[in-house]
Design a protein around this motif. Structure first.
Motif, short mmCIF file in Angstrom:
data_model
loop_
_atom_site.label_atom_id
_atom_site.label_comp_id
_atom_site.label_asym_id
_atom_site.label_seq_id
_atom_site.Cartn_x
_atom_site.Cartn_y
_atom_site.Cartn_z
N GLU A 94 0.83 -1.20 0.00
CA GLU A 94 0.00 0.00 0.00
C GLU A 94 0.85 1.24 0.00
N LEU A 95 0.44 2.23 -0.78
CA LEU A 95 1.04 3.55 -0.75
C LEU A 95 0.06 4.45 -0.02
N ALA A 96 0.41 4.86 1.21
CA ALA A 96 -0.49 5.71 2.01
C ALA A 96 -0.55 7.10 1.39
N ASP A 97 -1.74 7.67 1.31
CA ASP A 97 -1.81 9.00 0.69
C ASP A 97 -1.50 10.12 1.69
N GLN A 98 -1.48 9.78 2.97
CA GLN A 98 -1.03 10.73 4.00
C GLN A 98 0.15 10.10 4.75
N LYS A 99 0.95 10.94 5.39
CA LYS A 99 2.08 10.46 6.18
C LYS A 99 1.59 9.47 7.25
N ILE A 100 2.26 8.31 7.30
CA ILE A 100 1.86 7.27 8.26
C ILE A 100 2.18 7.77 9.67
N LYS A 101 1.19 7.69 10.59
CA LYS A 101 1.38 8.17 11.96
C LYS A 101 1.74 7.01 12.88
N LYS A 102 2.43 7.32 13.99
CA LYS A 102 2.69 6.29 15.01
C LYS A 102 1.36 5.88 15.63
N PRO A 103 1.15 4.57 15.81
CA PRO A 103 -0.08 4.18 16.51
C PRO A 103 -0.04 4.68 17.96
N ALA A 104 -1.20 5.05 18.51
CA ALA A 104 -1.28 5.63 19.85
C ALA A 104 -0.71 4.69 20.91
N ASP A 105 -0.87 3.37 20.71
CA ASP A 105 -0.39 2.42 21.73
C ASP A 105 1.08 2.01 21.52
N HIS A 106 1.78 2.66 20.59
CA HIS A 106 3.19 2.35 20.32
C HIS A 106 3.43 0.91 19.92
N ALA A 107 2.42 0.27 19.37
CA ALA A 107 2.56 -1.12 18.91
C ALA A 107 3.54 -1.17 17.73
N ASP A 108 4.10 -2.37 17.48
CA ASP A 108 4.97 -2.55 16.32
C ASP A 108 4.20 -2.24 15.04
N LEU A 109 4.92 -1.77 14.08
CA LEU A 109 4.30 -1.48 12.79
C LEU A 109 4.78 -2.55 11.81
N THR A 110 3.87 -3.14 11.08
CA THR A 110 4.24 -4.16 10.11
C THR A 110 4.07 -3.61 8.70
N LEU A 111 5.11 -3.77 7.88
CA LEU A 111 5.03 -3.36 6.48
C LEU A 111 4.79 -4.59 5.64
N ARG A 112 3.78 -4.55 4.81
CA ARG A 112 3.58 -5.66 3.87
C ARG A 112 4.21 -5.28 2.53
N LEU A 113 5.07 -6.18 2.02
CA LEU A 113 5.78 -5.91 0.77
C LEU A 113 5.36 -6.92 -0.28
N THR A 114 5.39 -6.49 -1.51
CA THR A 114 5.09 -7.40 -2.62
C THR A 114 6.20 -7.28 -3.65
N GLU A 115 6.41 -8.35 -4.42
CA GLU A 115 7.51 -8.35 -5.39
C GLU A 115 7.30 -7.31 -6.49
N THR A 116 8.39 -6.71 -6.92
CA THR A 116 8.33 -5.81 -8.07
C THR A 116 8.53 -6.64 -9.34
N PRO A 117 8.18 -6.11 -10.51
CA PRO A 117 8.44 -6.86 -11.74
C PRO A 117 9.94 -6.98 -11.99
N ASP A 118 10.39 -8.13 -12.49
CA ASP A 118 11.78 -8.28 -12.90
C ASP A 118 11.90 -7.74 -14.33
N ILE A 119 12.62 -6.65 -14.47
CA ILE A 119 12.68 -5.95 -15.76
C ILE A 119 13.36 -6.81 -16.81
N LEU A 120 14.52 -7.38 -16.47
CA LEU A 120 15.24 -8.19 -17.45
C LEU A 120 14.45 -9.42 -17.87
N LYS A 121 13.79 -10.07 -16.90
CA LYS A 121 12.98 -11.26 -17.25
C LYS A 121 11.81 -10.86 -18.13
#
Ligand code: C5P
Length: 224
Positions: free
Chosen positions: A104-131
């Motif tokens: 996800e690309l957040a349209d606003q600056k990501i804020k710290k959660p109020a409870d200071h919980a860990d933040l998890t980033l979900r990543l997905t593969e980019t296209p392989d240009i050469l392939k």
């Protein structure tokens, strides 16, 4: 002429580390300085080629006589390279393309959660240009890079085959003076069915000459 061995040849070089945005002010990137790609673009120009440098953000000045296109993400780099690929004789993929981007690309600056919980980033593969481009390969001579911290030649050889490359430049980036940020490099050039060639530790400009003269000796990018 021997002075201008790439006269009439169209060379496209990608350089620098892509940036994958998380929100309007943050991104994921890597340690690539862009210096190796810029050196190759400069030498290709000196060798008489028409050169397009497709560059991710770097601190480097544009080499003279070279057309520069700036891009940010892996997806933008794919689009830019894909647009020029059919009219390219030699493609040098020196860019350090991010293998993952945030889901996800957040349209606003990501804020710290109020409870200071860990933040998890979900990543997905980019296209392989050469392939992606391998399927469209005709007369193009395609050069890739393999920056590795272990099993250098085995990993590079696997990429040579899986990405249908004509030459791969293998970099052991765990060695001092080699790879990402400095002005020097030491590489091994691998080609299908040929003996590997290992260079001395040398400036990126000297390494760029070695890479391009090796490609030229193979008849790189000559139309049938
Ligand atoms: O990331 P990897 O080690 O597989 O990259 C090796 C080569 O593939 C490099 O030349 C790099 O520019 C290219 N590459 C690409 N598309 C990607 C990742 C890498 O074309 N998504």
């Amino acid at each position: 002429t021997p002075d201008l061995p790439l006269a009439g040849r169209r060379v496209v070089v990608t350089a620098g580390g892509t940036r994958e945005a998380l929100d309007p002010v943050r991104f994921i990137t890597n340690r690539s300085s862009g210096k190796m790609g810029y050196a190759i673009a400069q030498v290709a120009r000196e060798f008489g080629a028409t050169v397009t440098l497709i560059s991710a953000t770097t601190h480097l000045p544009a080499p003279s006589g070279v057309k520069v296109m700036m891009v940010d993400s892996a997806q933008a780099l794919l689009t830019a390279v894909s647009d020029v690929y059919d009219a390219t004789d030699i493609l040098v993929m020196a860019a350090a393309v991010s293998d993952y981007r945030p889901v996800e690309l957040a349209d606003q600056k990501i804020k710290k959660p109020a409870d200071h919980a860990d933040l998890t980033l979900r990543l997905t593969e980019t296209p392989d240009i050469l392939k992606t481009l391998a399927a469209r390969k005709r007369h193009q001579y395609v050069i890739g890079f393999a920056a590795e911290t272990q099993s250098l030649l085995a990993n590079a050889n696997r990429k040579l085959t899986s990405k249908k490359l004509d030459l791969i430049v293998a970099n052991d980036v765990s060695k001092p003076g080699v790879g990402f940020n400095g002005d020097t490099n030491q590489v091994t050039l691998l080609r299908p069915q040929q003996q590997p060639v290992t260079t001395e530790l040398a400036t990126k400009s000297v390494i760029a000459r070695k890479i391009l003269t090796t490609a030229i000796a193979d008849g790189a990018g000559k139309q049938a």
